[in-house]
Design a protein around this motif. Structure first.
Motif, PDB file in Angstrom:
ATOM      1  N   PHE A 193      -4.852   9.909   7.278  1.00 27.91           N
ATOM      2  CA  PHE A 193      -4.256   9.110   6.194  1.00 27.91           C
ATOM      3  C   PHE A 193      -5.256   8.830   4.768  1.00 27.91           C
ATOM      4  O   PHE A 193      -6.461   8.491   4.928  1.00 27.91           O
ATOM      5  CB  PHE A 193      -4.009   7.812   6.583  1.00 27.91           C
ATOM      6  N   GLU A 194      -4.609   8.858   3.818  1.00 28.13           N
ATOM      7  CA  GLU A 194      -5.389   8.523   2.611  1.00 28.13           C
ATOM      8  C   GLU A 194      -4.566   7.585   1.880  1.00 28.13           C
ATOM      9  O   GLU A 194      -3.468   7.858   1.415  1.00 28.13           O
ATOM     10  CB  GLU A 194      -5.835   9.607   1.758  1.00 28.13           C
ATOM     11  N   PHE A 195      -5.164   6.265   1.664  1.00 27.41           N
ATOM     12  CA  PHE A 195      -4.505   5.303   1.112  1.00 27.41           C
ATOM     13  C   PHE A 195      -4.629   5.372  -0.533  1.00 27.41           C
ATOM     14  O   PHE A 195      -5.632   5.530  -0.989  1.00 27.41           O
ATOM     15  CB  PHE A 195      -4.858   3.773   1.613  1.00 27.41           C
ATOM     16  N   ASP A 196      -3.646   4.622  -1.338  1.00 22.29           N
ATOM     17  CA  ASP A 196      -3.823   4.664  -2.857  1.00 22.29           C
ATOM     18  C   ASP A 196      -5.039   3.803  -3.195  1.00 22.29           C
ATOM     19  O   ASP A 196      -5.498   4.354  -4.295  1.00 22.29           O
ATOM     20  CB  ASP A 196      -2.595   4.198  -3.482  1.00 22.29           C
ATOM     21  N   ASP A 197      -5.830   3.035  -2.350  1.00 22.83           N
ATOM     22  CA  ASP A 197      -7.045   2.320  -2.524  1.00 22.83           C
ATOM     23  C   ASP A 197      -8.240   3.073  -2.468  1.00 22.83           C
ATOM     24  O   ASP A 197      -9.484   2.375  -2.372  1.00 22.83           O
ATOM     25  CB  ASP A 197      -7.022   1.011  -2.041  1.00 22.83           C
TER      26      ASP A 197
ATOM     27  N   ARG B 166       0.794  -1.314   0.031  1.00 24.69           N
ATOM     28  CA  ARG B 166       0.092  -0.029  -0.025  1.00 24.69           C
ATOM     29  C   ARG B 166       0.778   1.246   0.009  1.00 24.69           C
ATOM     30  O   ARG B 166       2.029   1.270   0.404  1.00 24.69           O
ATOM     31  CB  ARG B 166      -0.871   0.158   1.239  1.00 24.69           C
ATOM     32  N   ARG B 167       0.442   2.368  -0.527  1.00 23.30           N
ATOM     33  CA  ARG B 167       0.943   3.624  -0.228  1.00 23.30           C
ATOM     34  C   ARG B 167       0.096   4.664   0.165  1.00 23.30           C
ATOM     35  O   ARG B 167      -1.163   4.266  -0.074  1.00 23.30           O
ATOM     36  CB  ARG B 167       1.239   4.180  -1.899  1.00 23.30           C
ATOM     37  N   PHE B 168       0.343   5.786   0.887  1.00 19.54           N
ATOM     38  CA  PHE B 168      -0.379   6.487   1.261  1.00 19.54           C
ATOM     39  C   PHE B 168       0.041   7.823   1.520  1.00 19.54           C
ATOM     40  O   PHE B 168       1.223   8.301   1.493  1.00 19.54           O
ATOM     41  CB  PHE B 168      -0.836   6.096   2.688  1.00 19.54           C
TER      42      PHE B 168
ATOM     43  N   GLU C 263      -9.095   4.122   0.794  1.00 21.68           N
ATOM     44  CA  GLU C 263      -9.268   3.987   2.145  1.00 21.68           C
ATOM     45  C   GLU C 263      -8.832   5.449   3.135  1.00 21.68           C
ATOM     46  O   GLU C 263      -7.731   5.669   2.570  1.00 21.68           O
ATOM     47  CB  GLU C 263      -8.876   2.676   2.936  1.00 21.68           C
ATOM     48  N   ARG C 264      -9.725   5.742   3.927  1.00 22.83           N
ATOM     49  CA  ARG C 264      -9.269   6.834   4.688  1.00 22.83           C
ATOM     50  C   ARG C 264      -9.203   6.591   6.262  1.00 22.83           C
ATOM     51  O   ARG C 264     -10.123   5.653   6.815  1.00 22.83           O
ATOM     52  CB  ARG C 264     -10.164   8.011   4.546  1.00 22.83           C
TER      53      ARG C 264
END
Length: 194
Positions: free
Chosen positions: A98-102, A77-79, A104-105
């Motif tokens: 946080f905000e992930f590349d998929d 994952r990246r964020f 998800e927050r």
């Protein structure tokens, strides 16, 4: 007589297995001590600069970029993250988004307490209390974190190492463990905003 020879041979075979097992156990214990002796310690950073002043660095707005990797180093994952930090005396608050590349927050609100070069902290997804110390330009921060893995709740150990490179930049490398076995790593680059 043949029966006695088989019994002696069987006894010899079991003794050999037992001795080999003892050798294996001793080797594992020795290797564990060797690995522990090679691991980093805060005292390794006594003479380093700049001195990491957590209260000064985590005061204001910080932007962060990070990676989550599995135990083999594969990026999973990246964020990006924003951190709004403030202190009242020796009590600090880190408000992290946080905000992930998929897509998800996640949100985490840390409440910190400074006692000399020691820090403690709590957050909603942290089990118990986090504890850490600062020496030179480094901080070691350890805690238990609740995460979700494939829809299942996990409690993982987090061993964070933070390094202040200059007034604006801190790098955080966190090892994640489950039952004492490393299951992943989080690498985070933080930059203080003007």
């Amino acid at each position: 007589m043949e029966h006695c020879k088989r019994a002696v041979k069987l006894m010899h075979d079991y003794t050999s297995i037992f001795i080999n097992s003892i050798r294996t156990i001793v080797s594992v214990i020795a290797l564990s001590f060797l690995i522990a002796g090679c691991s980093q310690s805060l005292s390794d950073y006594k003479q380093t600069t700049p001195a990491f002043d957590l209260k000064q660095y985590f005061d204001g707005d910080i932007k962060a970029w990070g990676l989550v990797t599995d135990r083999n180093g594969l990026v999973k994952r990246r964020f990006t993250a924003t951190i709004n930090a403030s202190w009242q005396g020796d009590q600090g608050v880190l408000d992290e988004s946080f905000e992930f590349d998929d897509g998800e927050r996640q949100h985490r609100l840390w409440r910190l307490t400074k006692i000399g070069d020691q820090y403690t902290g709590s957050a909603g997804d942290v089990v118990g209390e986090a504890a850490g110390s600062v020496v030179g330009f480094a901080m070691n921060w350890q805690y238990q974190l609740m995460i979700e893995v494939d829809g299942e709740p996990w409690t993982v150990g987090v061993n964070d190492w933070l390094y202040q490179l200059d007034d604006d930049v801190v790098i955080n490398i966190g090892k994640l463990t489950k039952f004492g076995i490393e299951v992943g790593q989080i690498t985070l680059f933080m930059q203080k905003q003007s």
